[in-house]
Design a protein around this motif. Structure first.
Motif, PDB file in Angstrom:
ATOM      1  N   ARG A   1      10.475 -35.777 -19.461  1.00 63.79           N
ATOM      2  CA  ARG A   1      10.277 -37.260 -19.297  1.00 63.79           C
ATOM      3  C   ARG A   1      10.611 -38.049 -20.643  1.00 63.79           C
ATOM      4  NH1 ARG A   1       8.109 -38.444 -13.928  1.00 63.79           N
ATOM      5  NH2 ARG A   1       6.856 -36.725 -13.228  1.00 63.79           N
TER       6      ARG A   1
ATOM      7  N   GLU B   1       8.474 -43.326 -19.499  1.00 63.92           N
ATOM      8  CA  GLU B   1       7.830 -42.436 -18.303  1.00 63.92           C
ATOM      9  C   GLU B   1       6.460 -41.793 -18.945  1.00 63.92           C
ATOM     10  OE1 GLU B   1      12.017 -41.839 -15.726  1.00 63.92           O
ATOM     11  OE2 GLU B   1      10.745 -40.128 -17.272  1.00 63.92           O
ATOM     12  N   GLY B   2       6.704 -41.055 -19.854  1.00 66.44           N
ATOM     13  CA  GLY B   2       5.447 -40.297 -20.371  1.00 66.44           C
ATOM     14  C   GLY B   2       4.366 -41.149 -20.973  1.00 66.44           C
TER      15      GLY B   2
END
Length: 728
Positions: free
Chosen positions: A63, A67-68
């Motif tokens: 990721r 996103e993470g």
């Protein structure tokens, strides 16, 4: 209810004056949208179970940073919503006291029921009176318990006390009606938020012509570095979070993050490391909720509010790690100029004032004329050019990875103003370093570091608070000060900063001073007889009487708030509140402005006399007996203690580098008794006699060897307290 009251002439031909004013409040107060997490009913075990069951290594694998981060934030907020209830601050909740609990609420309901029964003749008056007594006793106990909690938390949570005080007042609006450009009053919270955000955004400087491509090429030419994102280090930062702080736009509360420290330390360290390697910064870390803080002047003027940014708590933790990394480079290479005392390790407002005025009082004692120019930057933190800042970071040898991350962290920032839960639209931040962030002060120090270049006079800084001092006896000396002001004006123009020349003041000292007028940018600077320097009032006599008056007045005001708002008079409540909220105003930088006259000494001591007399059971005792019973020193003895601690720091502690210029150790053969006697200096005037670097010498030389020879500051304080306890 009214503001801006003024007389505007007479009514027609009569002798009746016309009085104009603004009605600041009409009808019911607007309800707030603010809600907060109710941690009293929180299921922290359930919170940890929900977040802990996720396999973060698998979830975050492959990721990117954004996103993470979004996945981690979403999971925490979902678990938070299921395990921690929210409590709204509108409607009936505003009328409910903070000390009220369900048991007491049921008891008060029973009292109402018993009243009805007594009126109807079902019970006797004695039974009803017994219920009333039980209610009174329970209310007193509950209030006392709540006040004891407030007192114990006052040192770390001052806003808890002030929130309790505000809850007892009718007027609760922190930000009153604001005046827009047309002169109309804006009362709606959303409109006030928009007006303030527009004003805050209007002071930003425009971006430079340099492109990010050009900066990228410059960054490529400097060294790389390695920063280890240790999971244990992240866990330690999470565990040490102040739970009384407010969350940022990501809505992640520090109390929640602290409870999840063992669980989210690993995924957070992975996100940090990925952000550091790639230079990608999550959008939430580049957003800020701005809280307007009133400074002074007219409350209706948007320009009299300071924007304080509430940013992401996890983002601040990463800023802490990067700040430490940058500071190691700056400190190791002695990059930051010695004239900077703001946000620098082992320096403070007090070191700034003592270092500067030691020279000033020395010159005046010699009969010389001295001029001090107090400089004021206009919106200094908000006008920092990102392009120029990055160029200076490269110039000072900061590594490529750090410069790239800082550049991305400053780029595409947005902010909104929040008032009572109502928010403005997001606005782009084109310049400046966020006030309220961890990295902001350090980056500003880097930006303003070269302000001293070419200046011949004595210039000293505390972040953007700058003052320039110099001798003003001959024409050449006065011209030298004017040349320094011209150089400072040139620096501001080159760095896209501006001086607020109306607020730049000149203080003329010395009997033979000609009171020459200086200029900046073609505008004459006005003279002043008293200026507030880092919160301390300094007048042309340097006798500190005005500062003593101001400190005593402020301390008495707060002591009055405690007396009116707190019902308990136990020592467990009064002493911590006095020590945390009142005494700091009597002792802020007091080693610099210690009172010189008996009337000023008594004025300050009277505040502590009043505070100790508030404690129940001590009213009939003398002041000295009250101090002994409470285990306290008089303020005069505390100032002596503070003097000795300051001298120890300058001689053997964290200020030893500056101590070489302030104190001289006596020659061998004259150091009997304590082994580290100081060389006394001659003086003519009382302002020099009463300055720390002169008045403390005789007291220091009388200290015994075991106190002076302490191996550390902590040991020195213990031995000094033992020695002072035996003094009258």
């Amino acid at each position: 209810m009214v503001e801006e009251v003024r007389v505007t002439g007479t009514l027609g031909g009569s002798d009746h004056a016309i009085i104009e004013f603004w009605i600041t409040k009409g009808g019911r107060s607007e309800k707030t949208r603010t809600s907060r997490l109710d941690f009293r009913g929180a299921d922290f075990d359930g919170l940890r179970r929900r977040v802990g069951r996720i396999h973060w290594l698998d979830v975050l694998k492959d990721r990117n940073v954004q996103e993470g981060w979004e996945i981690l934030r979403k999971e925490i907020l979902e678990a938070q919503s299921l395990t921690i209830p929210k409590r709204k601050k509108n409607g009936k909740h505003l009328k409910r006291p903070g000390w009220m609990n369900p048991e007491l609420n049921n008891l008060l309901k029973r009292k109402k029921e018993m009243f009805k029964k007594w009126k109807e003749g079902d019970i006797s008056k004695e039974e009803y009176n017994a219920t009333c007594r039980n209610c009174r006793i329970s209310v007193r106990k509950t209030k006392a318990k709540n006040e004891l909690r407030i007192a114990r938390e006052a040192k770390n949570n001052k806003k808890g006390f002030w929130g309790y005080v505000r809850s007892k007042r009718k007027v609760k609006e922190a930000i009153g009606p604001l005046q827009n450009e047309k002169g109309d009053l804006v009362k709606n919270d959303i409109q006030k938020a928009e007006l303030l955000n527009s004003y805050f955004a209007s002071v930003f400087s425009q971006k430079g012509k340099e492109t990010s491509v050009g900066l990228h090429c410059a960054v490529e030419g400097i060294r790389e570095s390695r920063l280890c994102m240790d999971k244990e280090k992240v866990r330690e930062h999470l565990a040490n979070l102040n739970v009384f702080k407010s969350p940022g736009p990501d809505e992640l509360h520090p109390r929640v993050l602290k409870e999840l420290a063992d669980i989210i330390a690993e995924p957070l360290s992975m996100i940090f490391e990925n952000s550091w390697i790639t230079g990608e910064v999550p959008e939430d870390w580049r957003r800020a909720n701005v809280v307007p803080i009133f400074k002074k002047g007219k409350k209706a003027d948007p320009g009299n509010y300071r924007p304080v940014s509430l940013t992401s708590i996890p983002g601040k933790i990463f800023e802490q790690i990067i700040k430490q990394h940058i500071w190691e480079h700056l400190d190791g290479n002695a990059v930051i100029n010695h004239s900077q005392h703001g946000f620098v390790t082992n320096k403070s407002c007090q070191t700034n004032l003592i270092s500067f005025y030691d020279k000033i009082t020395g010159w005046i004692d010699q009969g010389k004329a001295v001029d001090i120019v107090y400089l004021d930057f206009s919106k200094a933190f908000d006008k920092v050019s990102h392009t120029i800042l990055i160029e200076k970071m490269i110039k000072y040898g900061i590594d490529r990875t750090t410069v790239r991350w800082i550049h991305n962290w400053l780029s595409d920032r947005t902010q909104r103003v929040v008032i009572n839960g109502f928010t403005s639209d997001w606005k782009t931040v084109s310049s400046g370093v966020p006030q309220g962030s961890v990295l902001g002060p350090l980056l500003f120090n880097i930006f303003i570091n070269d302000l001293d270049e070419g200046v011949e006079g004595t210039l000293i800084k505390f972040a953007d608070d700058t003052k320039l001092g110099g001798l003003a006896n001959t024409r050449e000396e006065k011209e030298r000060i004017q040349k320094d002001l011209d150089k400072l004006e040139q620096w501001a123009e080159t760095n896209r900063m501006t001086f607020n020349r109306e607020k730049c003041k000149v203080l003329h000292l010395g009997k033979k001073n000609d009171n020459i007028q200086y200029r900046m940018g073609g505008i004459s600077l006005s003279s002043s007889t008293c200026e507030k320097d880092l919160g301390v009032l300094v007048d042309h006599r340097l006798n500190m009487s005005q500062q003593c008056d101001a400190a005593a007045k402020k301390a008495n005001t707060i002591l009055g708030c405690i007396k009116k708002s707190i019902e308990s008079r136990s020592r467990e409540v009064i002493v911590p509140l006095y020590s945390s909220l009142v005494r700091p105003h009597l002792e802020y930088c007091v080693q610099f402005w210690a009172p010189q006259f008996k009337k000023d000494i008594d004025k300050l001591e009277q505040v502590q006399r009043r505070a100790t007399k508030m404690v129940s059971g001590l009213q009939t005792m003398s002041y000295e007996e009250r101090l002994k019973d409470l285990g306290m020193f008089s303020l005069q003895k505390r100032r002596l203690r503070g003097d000795m601690i300051a001298v120890f720091k300058y001689l053997k502690g964290c200020h030893s580098a500056e101590g070489l210029a302030l104190f001289s150790v006596a020659q061998e053969g004259r150091t009997r008794n304590n082994g580290m006697k100081l060389q006394g200096s001659r003086y003519r005037l009382d302002i020099r006699k009463n300055f720390l670097t002169v008045r403390a010498i005789s007291h220091w030389n009388r200290l015994p060897q075991e106190v002076v020879g302490s191996p550390s500051l902590e040991v020195f304080k213990e031995r000094l307290d033992s020695y002072l306890s035996g003094m009258l």
